[in-house]
Design a protein around this motif. Structure first.
Motif, PDB file in Angstrom:
ATOM      1  N   GLY A 182      30.483  18.869  94.133  1.00 33.09           N
ATOM      2  CA  GLY A 182      31.034  19.842  95.074  1.00 33.09           C
ATOM      3  C   GLY A 182      31.478  19.246  96.385  1.00 33.09           C
ATOM      4  O   GLY A 182      31.493  19.939  97.400  1.00 33.09           O
ATOM      5  N   GLY A 183      31.858  17.968  96.377  1.00 33.67           N
ATOM      6  CA  GLY A 183      32.454  17.368  97.565  1.00 33.67           C
ATOM      7  C   GLY A 183      33.935  17.668  97.621  1.00 33.67           C
ATOM      8  O   GLY A 183      34.448  18.501  96.862  1.00 33.67           O
ATOM      9  N   PHE A 184      34.648  16.989  98.538  1.00 33.18           N
ATOM     10  CA  PHE A 184      36.080  17.248  98.679  1.00 33.18           C
ATOM     11  C   PHE A 184      36.818  17.033  97.368  1.00 33.18           C
ATOM     12  O   PHE A 184      37.662  17.844  96.978  1.00 33.18           O
ATOM     13  N   ALA A 185      36.528  15.913  96.680  1.00 33.29           N
ATOM     14  CA  ALA A 185      37.261  15.599  95.453  1.00 33.29           C
ATOM     15  C   ALA A 185      37.066  16.686  94.402  1.00 33.29           C
ATOM     16  O   ALA A 185      38.031  17.131  93.772  1.00 33.29           O
ATOM     17  N   GLY A 186      35.827  17.120  94.208  1.00 30.38           N
ATOM     18  CA  GLY A 186      35.566  18.134  93.189  1.00 30.38           C
ATOM     19  C   GLY A 186      36.176  19.478  93.511  1.00 30.38           C
ATOM     20  O   GLY A 186      36.753  20.138  92.635  1.00 30.38           O
ATOM     21  N   ILE A 187      36.068  19.905  94.782  1.00 30.16           N
ATOM     22  CA  ILE A 187      36.612  21.214  95.168  1.00 30.16           C
ATOM     23  C   ILE A 187      38.133  21.225  95.073  1.00 30.16           C
ATOM     24  O   ILE A 187      38.738  22.180  94.552  1.00 30.16           O
ATOM     25  N   GLU A 188      38.768  20.181  95.580  1.00 32.18           N
ATOM     26  CA  GLU A 188      40.233  20.137  95.509  1.00 32.18           C
ATOM     27  C   GLU A 188      40.701  20.043  94.059  1.00 32.18           C
ATOM     28  O   GLU A 188      41.723  20.631  93.685  1.00 32.18           O
ATOM     29  N   ALA A 189      39.957  19.294  93.231  1.00 29.18           N
ATOM     30  CA  ALA A 189      40.348  19.167  91.827  1.00 29.18           C
ATOM     31  C   ALA A 189      40.280  20.504  91.108  1.00 29.18           C
ATOM     32  O   ALA A 189      41.229  20.913  90.423  1.00 29.18           O
ATOM     33  N   ILE A 190      39.176  21.224  91.251  1.00 33.43           N
ATOM     34  CA  ILE A 190      39.013  22.462  90.494  1.00 33.43           C
ATOM     35  C   ILE A 190      39.980  23.546  90.976  1.00 33.43           C
ATOM     36  O   ILE A 190      40.483  24.342  90.178  1.00 33.43           O
ATOM     37  N   THR A 191      40.285  23.567  92.267  1.00 36.30           N
ATOM     38  CA  THR A 191      41.202  24.596  92.768  1.00 36.30           C
ATOM     39  C   THR A 191      42.653  24.306  92.389  1.00 36.30           C
ATOM     40  O   THR A 191      43.404  25.218  92.039  1.00 36.30           O
ATOM     41  N   GLU A 192      43.052  23.037  92.466  1.00 39.25           N
ATOM     42  CA  GLU A 192      44.419  22.695  92.069  1.00 39.25           C
ATOM     43  C   GLU A 192      44.625  22.948  90.577  1.00 39.25           C
ATOM     44  O   GLU A 192      45.650  23.496  90.166  1.00 39.25           O
ATOM     45  N   LEU A 193      43.647  22.561  89.767  1.00 40.58           N
ATOM     46  CA  LEU A 193      43.764  22.767  88.328  1.00 40.58           C
ATOM     47  C   LEU A 193      43.734  24.251  87.973  1.00 40.58           C
ATOM     48  O   LEU A 193      44.468  24.698  87.080  1.00 40.58           O
ATOM     49  N   GLU A 194      42.904  25.018  88.672  1.00 35.26           N
ATOM     50  CA  GLU A 194      42.860  26.457  88.417  1.00 35.26           C
ATOM     51  C   GLU A 194      44.188  27.107  88.774  1.00 35.26           C
ATOM     52  O   GLU A 194      44.673  27.993  88.058  1.00 35.26           O
ATOM     53  N   ASP A 195      44.771  26.671  89.881  1.00 36.81           N
ATOM     54  CA  ASP A 195      46.074  27.195  90.286  1.00 36.81           C
ATOM     55  C   ASP A 195      47.129  26.889  89.228  1.00 36.81           C
ATOM     56  O   ASP A 195      47.947  27.743  88.878  1.00 36.81           O
ATOM     57  N   MET A 196      47.117  25.657  88.715  1.00 35.45           N
ATOM     58  CA  MET A 196      48.083  25.268  87.691  1.00 35.45           C
ATOM     59  C   MET A 196      47.838  26.034  86.395  1.00 35.45           C
ATOM     60  O   MET A 196      48.790  26.511  85.746  1.00 35.45           O
ATOM     61  N   ALA A 197      46.550  26.166  86.022  1.00 32.70           N
ATOM     62  CA  ALA A 197      46.229  26.885  84.791  1.00 32.70           C
ATOM     63  C   ALA A 197      46.661  28.348  84.877  1.00 32.70           C
ATOM     64  O   ALA A 197      47.153  28.928  83.906  1.00 32.70           O
ATOM     65  N   ARG A 198      46.498  28.941  86.054  1.00 35.29           N
ATOM     66  CA  ARG A 198      46.899  30.336  86.248  1.00 35.29           C
ATOM     67  C   ARG A 198      48.398  30.505  85.993  1.00 35.29           C
ATOM     68  O   ARG A 198      48.835  31.464  85.332  1.00 35.29           O
ATOM     69  N   GLN A 199      49.197  29.551  86.489  1.00 36.93           N
ATOM     70  CA  GLN A 199      50.637  29.628  86.267  1.00 36.93           C
ATOM     71  C   GLN A 199      50.978  29.384  84.805  1.00 36.93           C
ATOM     72  O   GLN A 199      51.848  30.057  84.237  1.00 36.93           O
ATOM     73  N   ALA A 200      50.296  28.411  84.185  1.00 37.17           N
ATOM     74  CA  ALA A 200      50.563  28.113  82.774  1.00 37.17           C
ATOM     75  C   ALA A 200      50.257  29.324  81.894  1.00 37.17           C
ATOM     76  O   ALA A 200      50.975  29.600  80.921  1.00 37.17           O
ATOM     77  N   VAL A 201      49.215  30.062  82.222  1.00 39.56           N
ATOM     78  CA  VAL A 201      48.858  31.259  81.451  1.00 39.56           C
ATOM     79  C   VAL A 201      49.918  32.344  81.631  1.00 39.56           C
ATOM     80  O   VAL A 201      50.263  33.060  80.685  1.00 39.56           O
ATOM     81  N   ARG A 202      50.443  32.472  82.846  1.00 41.24           N
ATOM     82  CA  ARG A 202      51.506  33.471  83.075  1.00 41.24           C
ATOM     83  C   ARG A 202      52.725  33.176  82.212  1.00 41.24           C
ATOM     84  O   ARG A 202      53.461  34.090  81.835  1.00 41.24           O
ATOM     85  N   GLU A 203      52.917  31.901  81.885  1.00 38.55           N
ATOM     86  CA  GLU A 203      54.087  31.518  81.089  1.00 38.55           C
ATOM     87  C   GLU A 203      53.808  31.539  79.590  1.00 38.55           C
ATOM     88  O   GLU A 203      54.693  31.248  78.792  1.00 38.55           O
ATOM     89  N   ASN A 204      52.565  31.849  79.200  1.00 42.36           N
ATOM     90  CA  ASN A 204      52.196  31.848  77.782  1.00 42.36           C
ATOM     91  C   ASN A 204      51.607  33.213  77.418  1.00 42.36           C
ATOM     92  O   ASN A 204      50.465  33.516  77.754  1.00 42.36           O
ATOM     93  N   PRO A 205      52.351  34.048  76.730  1.00 41.88           N
ATOM     94  CA  PRO A 205      51.879  35.416  76.430  1.00 41.88           C
ATOM     95  C   PRO A 205      50.716  35.469  75.446  1.00 41.88           C
ATOM     96  O   PRO A 205      50.097  36.521  75.282  1.00 41.88           O
ATOM     97  N   ARG A 206      50.376  34.325  74.812  1.00 40.43           N
ATOM     98  CA  ARG A 206      49.293  34.345  73.819  1.00 40.43           C
ATOM     99  C   ARG A 206      47.921  34.081  74.444  1.00 40.43           C
ATOM    100  O   ARG A 206      46.908  34.087  73.741  1.00 40.43           O
ATOM    101  N   VAL A 207      47.877  33.840  75.755  1.00 43.09           N
ATOM    102  CA  VAL A 207      46.612  33.579  76.450  1.00 43.09           C
ATOM    103  C   VAL A 207      46.494  34.560  77.603  1.00 43.09           C
ATOM    104  O   VAL A 207      47.456  34.796  78.346  1.00 43.09           O
ATOM    105  N   ASP A 208      45.312  35.118  77.774  1.00 44.38           N
ATOM    106  CA  ASP A 208      45.059  36.038  78.881  1.00 44.38           C
ATOM    107  C   ASP A 208      44.259  35.313  79.968  1.00 44.38           C
ATOM    108  O   ASP A 208      43.409  34.478  79.678  1.00 44.38           O
ATOM    109  N   GLN A 209      44.530  35.679  81.209  1.00 37.40           N
ATOM    110  CA  GLN A 209      43.855  35.025  82.327  1.00 37.40           C
ATOM    111  C   GLN A 209      42.333  35.181  82.237  1.00 37.40           C
ATOM    112  O   GLN A 209      41.588  34.289  82.662  1.00 37.40           O
ATOM    113  N   SER A 210      41.861  36.269  81.684  1.00 35.20           N
ATOM    114  CA  SER A 210      40.422  36.493  81.575  1.00 35.20           C
ATOM    115  C   SER A 210      39.735  35.487  80.646  1.00 35.20           C
ATOM    116  O   SER A 210      38.505  35.322  80.692  1.00 35.20           O
ATOM    117  N   GLU A 211      40.512  34.800  79.816  1.00 29.38           N
ATOM    118  CA  GLU A 211      39.933  33.819  78.893  1.00 29.38           C
ATOM    119  C   GLU A 211      39.695  32.464  79.567  1.00 29.38           C
ATOM    120  O   GLU A 211      38.911  31.649  79.058  1.00 29.38           O
TER     121      GLU A 211
END
Length: 470
Positions: A182-211
């Motif tokens: 939970g230092g800078f590297a871990g927090i920035e990594a998980i938030t950037e990846l979550e942001d990217m994953a959120r966009q990738a899910v919006r572009e893929n109708p077969r996956v729901d954000q809740s998953e």
């Protein structure tokens, strides 16, 4: 000490050499500041590093999240160190008493000796790990540009593959992403990846954000010690508001099959679950190559140095030996460093120490006064994805920022701190374009097997046996 197996170029053999071990923050800047001066004085600066570039590590989370092109987060040694001798390899041993170092070439060739006049230890740090079952097989760090690119592609690949999975357990594991640290590297990594994953899910109708499931595991009772307790609490609330699970006082105990967690307070089980992606961001340690030298080390394995960055032991200063950055225990004269009185291992200190070291090394050649390293921490900035972040800025007092203003401060600081104008231009230009084109979620596949398609074409499958004639 091994005998010379592969001599250097004859025209360089007799020139007094400043040997720089490592081409990261410290190595790059020392070479940039000294290469012309040393060359004009009849010497040569030599940088030895297994990689042909310096990696600006604060940008790795944004590379992993698709906000920065991978090549823009590195600085080419060959392009910017025109008057420096570059050797792609690893220094495996140093015999300072005889002013010699052993270099193992990156291509696996025979090791050879290299003589020097001055040596600068700038080997940096490596990821600190623990003997957790399964971690070496399943985990991945975020310390190199290669890891950042692999993480980006893995997260996008898991989302794409899960979208066609019918096994609910396999699908759940594919869409579960865990970050330990939970230092800078871990927090920035998980938030950037979550942001990217959120966009990738919006572009893929077969996956729901809740998953999508992101889990942060931190052994301490709070995250991000670089910011205030109030800001750290806000960050936890922010992460949870985005659906990221934050498990404090929790440690990873086993990663062989399912991830098994334990409670740090009483060592009791804290749950287990399957996850295909495990990111390790639980700290760094000094490069262990320093143990193969005759320099004095302190308990944490770093080289002992004075405030002027000369290496020194119990018997005094060691002539013509210097160190800085993560590999060195540099005294923090501001009194606000680590509990042992040394500087925090971060890019801010490394960049500034390198400039002081270069000035002092040059001054020592002419018996001129040298200066101690003293730098007041300017604060800390972190980005959590587009228009999100936290900052703690120390200018005319402590200024705490959250949200978009902190994100702008994060990008402003690191845009200026990125070495060389050419790389600043590429990074800032990419940021500007992303304001209109958005985050890049293009997945690159088969990077670990680039010849796969060619081999399939060159070795066509055998034809089925012809049916026997009746």
């Amino acid at each position: 000490m091994a005998t010379t197996q592969q001599p250097l170029a004859p025209q360089l053999q007799d020139r007094p050499r400043v040997l720089v071990v490592g081409g990261g923050y410290v190595g790059l800047y020392v070479a940039l500041k000294l290469q012309k001066k040393i060359a004009n004085a009849g010497g040569i600066v030599t940088v030895v590093d297994p990689l042909p570039y310096m990696t600006y590590q604060p940008f790795l989370p944004e590379v992993a999240g698709g906000n920065i092109e991978a090549r823009h987060a590195v600085v080419s040694h060959r392009q910017h160190l025109k008057q420096t001798e570059l050797i792609q390899g690893r220094v495996t041993a140093i015999d300072h008493a005889n002013r010699k170092a052993v270099v193992a070439p990156a291509d696996g060739g025979a090791p050879f000796e290299i003589p020097y006049f001055d040596v600068v230890l700038a080997a940096g740090a490596i990821t600190r790990t623990f003997p957790i079952p399964g971690l070496a097989d399943k985990g991945i760090g975020l310390k190199t540009i290669e890891e950042a690119v692999a993480l980006r592609n893995k997260v996008l690949s898991k989302i794409e593959l899960a979208s066609t999975m019918t096994d609910p357990e396999a699908r759940k594991a594919a869409l579960t992403f865990v970050v330990v640290g939970g230092g800078f590297a871990g927090i920035e990594a998980i938030t950037e990846l979550e942001d990217m994953a959120r966009q990738a899910v919006r572009e893929n109708p077969r996956v729901d954000q809740s998953e999508i499931r992101f889990v942060l595991v931190e052994a301490m009772g709070r995250i991000m010690p670089e910011v205030t307790a109030e800001q750290a609490e806000w960050v936890v609330e922010h992460l949870r508001s985005r659906g990221i699970e934050v498990l404090l006082n929790t440690s990873l105990a086993d990663a062989e099959d399912k991830l098994k967690l334990i409670n740090m307070a009483d060592k009791s089980p804290a749950g287990e679950f399957a996850a295909d992606t495990l990111i390790w961001a639980a700290g760094v340690q000094a490069n262990p190559m320093v143990r193969s030298t005759d320099f004095p080390l302190e308990p944490r394995g770093r080289v002992r140095v004075l405030p002027d960055l000369r290496i020194a032991g119990d018997e005094g200063i060691i002539d013509n030996a210097w160190a800085a950055g993560d590999v060195a225990a540099v005294p923090d004269l501001t009194g606000k460093g680590l509990p042992d009185g040394t500087c925090v291992p971060n890019a801010q200190h490394a960049l500034r120490q390198a400039k002081v070291l270069a000035k002092n090394l040059w001054a020592s050649r002419w018996d001129k006064p040298m200066h101690d390293y003293k730098h007041k921490n300017l604060g800390a900035v972190a980005g959590f994805g587009s228009w999100k972040g936290v900052a703690n800025i120390n200018l005319l007092g402590r200024i705490g920022l959250k949200g978009p203003l902190a994100w702008i401060a994060h990008r402003g600081y690191h845009g200026m701190a990125m070495p060389t104008f050419e790389r600043k231009f590429r990074v800032v230009g990419g940021w500007f374009l992303s304001l209109f084109s958005g985050r890049d979620t293009t997945q690159l596949v088969d990077l670990d097997n680039p010849r796969g398609a060619f081999e399939a074409a060159a070795r066509p499958a055998p034809k089925p046996a012809e049916t026997a004639s009746k």
